[in-house]
Design an enzyme around this catalytic site. Structure first.
Site, mmCIF file in Angstrom:
data_model
loop_
_atom_site.group_PDB
_atom_site.id
_atom_site.type_symbol
_atom_site.label_atom_id
_atom_site.label_comp_id
_atom_site.label_asym_id
_atom_site.label_seq_id
_atom_site.Cartn_x
_atom_site.Cartn_y
_atom_site.Cartn_z
ATOM 1 N N GLU A 1 0.815 -1.211 0.000
ATOM 2 C CA GLU A 1 0.000 0.000 0.000
ATOM 3 C C GLU A 1 0.859 1.275 0.000
ATOM 4 O O GLU A 1 0.464 2.291 -0.564
ATOM 5 C CB GLU A 1 -0.948 -0.053 1.209
ATOM 6 C CG GLU A 1 -2.151 0.846 1.129
ATOM 7 C CD GLU A 1 -2.958 0.776 -0.168
ATOM 8 O OE1 GLU A 1 -3.065 -0.307 -0.771
ATOM 9 O OE2 GLU A 1 -3.478 1.832 -0.576
ATOM 10 N N HIS B 1 3.708 1.802 -1.599
ATOM 11 C CA HIS B 1 4.046 2.077 -3.006
ATOM 12 C C HIS B 1 2.823 2.570 -3.774
ATOM 13 O O HIS B 1 2.891 3.516 -4.570
ATOM 14 C CB HIS B 1 4.533 0.803 -3.710
ATOM 15 C CG HIS B 1 5.786 0.209 -3.147
ATOM 16 N ND1 HIS B 1 5.804 -1.009 -2.508
ATOM 17 C CD2 HIS B 1 7.067 0.651 -3.137
ATOM 18 C CE1 HIS B 1 7.047 -1.297 -2.142
ATOM 19 N NE2 HIS B 1 7.834 -0.308 -2.503
ATOM 20 N N GLY C 1 8.720 8.201 0.056
ATOM 21 C CA GLY C 1 8.028 8.024 1.331
ATOM 22 C C GLY C 1 8.895 8.435 2.511
ATOM 23 O O GLY C 1 10.077 8.080 2.570
ATOM 24 N N SER D 1 6.225 -2.513 4.633
ATOM 25 C CA SER D 1 7.555 -2.683 4.053
ATOM 26 C C SER D 1 7.579 -3.986 3.275
ATOM 27 O O SER D 1 6.943 -4.972 3.683
ATOM 28 C CB SER D 1 8.606 -2.735 5.177
ATOM 29 O OG SER D 1 9.814 -3.285 4.682
ATOM 30 N N SER D 2 8.317 -3.992 2.173
ATOM 31 C CA SER D 2 8.445 -5.225 1.396
ATOM 32 C C SER D 2 9.087 -6.310 2.257
ATOM 33 O O SER D 2 8.901 -7.501 2.021
ATOM 34 C CB SER D 2 9.300 -4.986 0.156
ATOM 35 O OG SER D 2 8.741 -3.945 -0.611
HETATM 36 P P1 AMP Z 1 11.248 0.659 -1.944
HETATM 37 O O1 AMP Z 1 10.567 -0.196 -2.971
HETATM 38 O O2 AMP Z 1 11.286 0.024 -0.587
HETATM 39 O O3 AMP Z 1 12.573 1.188 -2.407
HETATM 40 O O4 AMP Z 1 10.319 1.931 -1.753
HETATM 41 C C1 AMP Z 1 9.944 2.751 -2.831
HETATM 42 C C2 AMP Z 1 9.350 4.024 -2.296
HETATM 43 O O5 AMP Z 1 8.214 3.717 -1.490
HETATM 44 C C3 AMP Z 1 10.324 4.803 -1.389
HETATM 45 O O6 AMP Z 1 10.184 6.193 -1.639
HETATM 46 C C4 AMP Z 1 9.846 4.459 -0.010
HETATM 47 O O7 AMP Z 1 10.151 5.441 0.963
HETATM 48 C C5 AMP Z 1 8.352 4.361 -0.245
HETATM 49 N N1 AMP Z 1 7.738 3.554 0.816
HETATM 50 C C6 AMP Z 1 8.107 2.322 1.226
HETATM 51 N N2 AMP Z 1 7.346 1.915 2.256
HETATM 52 C C7 AMP Z 1 6.484 2.923 2.505
HETATM 53 C C8 AMP Z 1 5.443 3.119 3.463
HETATM 54 N N3 AMP Z 1 5.135 2.200 4.371
HETATM 55 N N4 AMP Z 1 4.765 4.286 3.441
HETATM 56 C C9 AMP Z 1 5.076 5.233 2.519
HETATM 57 N N5 AMP Z 1 6.032 5.113 1.597
HETATM 58 C C10 AMP Z 1 6.728 3.970 1.587
#
Ligand code: AMP
Length: 271
Positions: free
Chosen positions: A29, A31, A141, A179-180
């Site tokens: 959610e 992303h 995020g 988080s992934s």
């Molecule tokens: P990632 O795929 O983990 O590199 O994240 C891609 C983008 O999604 C980054 O800008 C993260 O900060 C954002 N993001 C990841 N988890 C969250 C979250 N729980 N809430 C808001 N943004 C997120």
């Protein structure tokens, strides 16, 4: 939705306002909210999905990082993304000894200590993606607070013509930041993980009334440790520099990183 694997396949109409969301996939959610915002605010939304090897350290989870392209494709399509850019490593790093972008000072604090070189990898890939896509605006995020500050500094230092937009952390109903990496958690670890946000919230409520906020931070750290966390850091910091501070003033944040079992989680709360 168009799926482009190579830079040459990205035929972008530059007369349009382009919104860009860089990701490593395994969409949740957090992303999807970034993507929805971009779709609402721009003519064209580009999402990149690339598990960037240069931001993982030795012994980190690059190999086992969750990957499910078919699922991600459907999710991106469902929120109205126009282009999903899914390069492979060779497309992004054709040369072994590639140029790197290093954002000093801010990259060296906190996660920079525990994950040496991590933010050099982040800055490099984001800079490359900005140059490839040339977005009007890019979405990130606050969940990754230090990453946001690294990107802000890079954009300022290099005069990159991209506007930045930041979104609040999206959480599960029990407060755990999406988080992934949450898929790594065992049932038992998952049941303990919401304690991070609970402690951050309790600290936020208490800090302003405290004579000695350090004592409060220490006792929150103890609680988390007794619950099974191996804490890398739990600290009150200045929002702009991430320098540790004793008493809340101006814009500040509580930041946390720690492992439960084999899974490293980060979270923060802005004050
Ligand atoms: P990632 O795929 O983990 O590199 O994240 C891609 C983008 O999604 C980054 O800008 C993260 O900060 C954002 N993001 C990841 N988890 C969250 C979250 N729980 N809430 C808001 N943004 C997120």
């Amino acid at each position: 939705m168009i799926v482009a694997k190579a830079v040459k396949d990205l035929q972008l109409d530059r007369s349009k306002r382009i919104g860009f969301v860089p990701t490593m996939g395994a969409f949740h959610e957090g992303h999807l909210c970034l993507m929805r915002t971009s779709v609402a605010e721009n003519d064209l939304t580009v999402v990149s999905l690339f598990v960037n090897p240069t931001q993982f350290g030795k012994g980190e989870d690059f190999e086992k990082y969750p990957r499910d392209l078919d699922r991600d494709l459907e999710l991106a399509k469902s929120v109205g993304v126009d282009i999903l850019f899914t390069p492979d490593t060779h497309e992004m790093y054709p040369r072994d000894e590639a140029t790197r972008v290093v954002v000093p000072a801010i990259s060296e604090r906190w996660d920079g200590q525990f994950r040496p070189g991590h933010f050099d990898g982040v800055a490099t890939i984001v800079c490359k993606l900005f140059n490839i896509i040339r977005p009007s605006v890019a979405y990130f995020g606050w969940k990754d607070l230090q990453q946001c500050l690294v990107i802000i500094a890079m954009v300022e230092d290099l005069n990159l013509p991209t506007e930045l937009s930041f979104q609040d952390t999206i959480r599960e109903s029990d407060g755990l930041a999406r988080s992934s990496r949450n898929v790594y958690l065992s049932k038992e670890e998952r049941s303990v993980a919401p304690l991070i946000y609970q402690e951050l919230l309790a600290l936020k409520a208490n800090l302003s009334q405290e004579q000695d906020p350090r004592g409060k931070v220490e006792s929150a750290a103890k609680k988390l440790t007794s619950a099974g966390f191996h804490i890398d850091y739990l600290a009150l910091v200045d929002m702009n520099t991430l320098a540790p501070i004793d008493v809340p003033h101006g814009k500040c944040a509580l930041i946390f990183a720690g492992r439960i079992g084999a899974t490293r989680l980060i979270d923060n709360i802005r004050l």
